[in-house]
Enzyme design. Structure first.
Site, PDB file in Angstrom:
ATOM      1  CB  ALA A  15      22.646 -13.627  19.536  1.00  0.00           C
ATOM      2  CD  GLN A  23      23.526 -21.903  27.920  1.00  0.00           C
ATOM      3  OE1 GLN A  23      23.085 -23.017  28.198  1.00  0.00           O
ATOM      4  NE2 GLN A  23      24.328 -21.707  26.886  1.00  0.00           N
ATOM      5  CG  ASP A  41      21.812 -17.811  19.169  1.00  0.00           C
ATOM      6  OD1 ASP A  41      20.891 -18.479  19.669  1.00  0.00           O
ATOM      7  OD2 ASP A  41      22.706 -17.268  19.850  1.00  0.00           O
ATOM      8  CE  LYS A  93      22.577 -22.561  23.758  1.00  0.00           C
ATOM      9  NZ  LYS A  93      23.957 -22.779  23.264  1.00  0.00           N
TER      10      LYS A  93
END
Ligand code: MRU
Length: 345
Positions: free
Chosen positions: A48, A196, A237, A248
């Protein structure tokens, strides 16, 4: 740290290509704002705060490149570029926040010459970038007390230097504790479907000499049941006014497990991640990504052709499962509504 997530070099926006990590450290150079927007969309850059910084730099780049001579046309084109950035990824509040900051510059400098306006937009984008690193350091300072010497920490996705202009949010708190000389171990969920955790967080922590153990996403419950995790720290986020946290996909399940096992669940996020215009987390727009990320990860087919897929990139953790939210201005706790109002006042 010898890499830069996003920077400005020779009139271009330069980004570390996160799609190629951990095997290759390659940089992508964007000469046009369309290139920056595409880099956000295809996750060359992600996380973000990093998305917000990249968008601001992309808008500044667009302003520098605009060849128009009158203010009216400039403003039209500027609005078009801002809109293009806003369309890239819908969940990260920092994107909207950064675009609003850039729009504010145009409003403040109304009536000045276009060259002056271009300069102001570029310096605003650079200020957003610099401030992001500073804010992360402050969050690290405010959060490190939650990590005791000898702690085992679980994190999900990547909320590190790669997800910001530098230092990181959740990983910033971990970094600050490590810098203080605390002994710690970080368990990192691999974070399907984009990995990620495996590709970015494990790489980042390993590079810094912070002990890291990679685990598959379904393992959080097992780890907690074996007493191997002392606390969870994740980024965010978007956070609504009541403290519900979008992060996530998979974060919500980890929060439920943490509550069941009596393990504290911390969120580290800058004020730019909060969206106080939203009363509750259900109002947060959740990005749905291409099904091929699930069926064909990294260009290899792993599911039957044409199978139906759900691929929301984020989920929302209700505030009841959040022990505390660590920000640059202080720490918010239940009742989050009041606590957040105090932080923002
Ligand atoms: O889809 P991504 O990789 O952009 O998602 C990133 C996350 O969910 C991070 O945890 C979040 O942005 C916090 S980053 C400081």
């Amino acid at each position: 740290m010898k890499y830069e997530t996003v920077t400005w070099r020779n009139g271009k926006v330069v980004m570390l290509d996160q799609r190629r990590l951990p095997t290759e450290e390659a940089y992508v150079e964007c000469e046009r704002p369309e290139g920056v927007a595409e880099a956000i969309r295809n996750m060359t850059i992600r996380g973000a705060p990093a998305i917000g910084v990249a968008a601001a730099m992309g808008i500044a780049l667009g302003a520098m490149r605009l060849r128009v001579k009158n203010t009216g046309r400039f403003k039209e084109e500027f609005e078009r570029i801002c809109h293009m950035m806003m369309e890239t990824r819908p969940t990260a509040a920092n994107l909207c926040w950064a675009v609003q900051r850039m729009k504010e510059v145009v409003r403040r400098h109304e009536g000045e010459g276009l060259d002056e306006l271009r300069r102001s937009l570029k310096s605003e984008a650079m200020a957003i970038r610099e401030a992001d690193i500073e804010v992360n350091r402050r969050m690290g300072h405010n959060g490190k007390r939650y990590i005791r010497n000898g702690s085992a920490i679980l994190t999900h996705c990547n909320a590190g230097a790669l997800a910001t202009a530098g230092y990181g949010t959740a990983l910033g708190v971990i970094r600050a504790a490590h810098e203080e000389g605390k002994d710690l171990e970080v368990y990192v969920c691999e974070t399907r479907p984009q990995l990620q955790g495996a590709r970015l967080t494990a790489w980042e922590l390993d590079k810094e000499g912070i002990p890291v153990t990679l685990v598959i996403d379904g393992m959080s419950g097992y780890l907690m049941s074996k007493g191997l995790i002392h606390l969870v720290i994740v980024g965010a986020d978007r956070i609504s006014a009541n403290g519900d946290v979008a992060n996530k996909i998979g974060t919500y399940s980890i929060a439920l497990l943490a509550k069941t096992h009596g393990i504290p669940f911390y969120v580290a996020a800058p004020l730019s991640t909060f969206d106080l215009s939203l009363a509750i987390g259900d109002e947060i727009p959740i990005e749905e990504r291409d099904s091929r990320e699930v069926t064909h990860p990294f260009d290899r087919q792993i599911a039957p052709e044409g199978v139906r897929v759900l691929n929301p990139a984020f989920d929302v953790t209700p505030h009841e499962y959040v022990t505390a939210i660590i920000t640059e201005r202080g720490v918010a706790q239940e009742p989050f509504g009041t606590s957040l109002r105090d932080l923002f006042s």
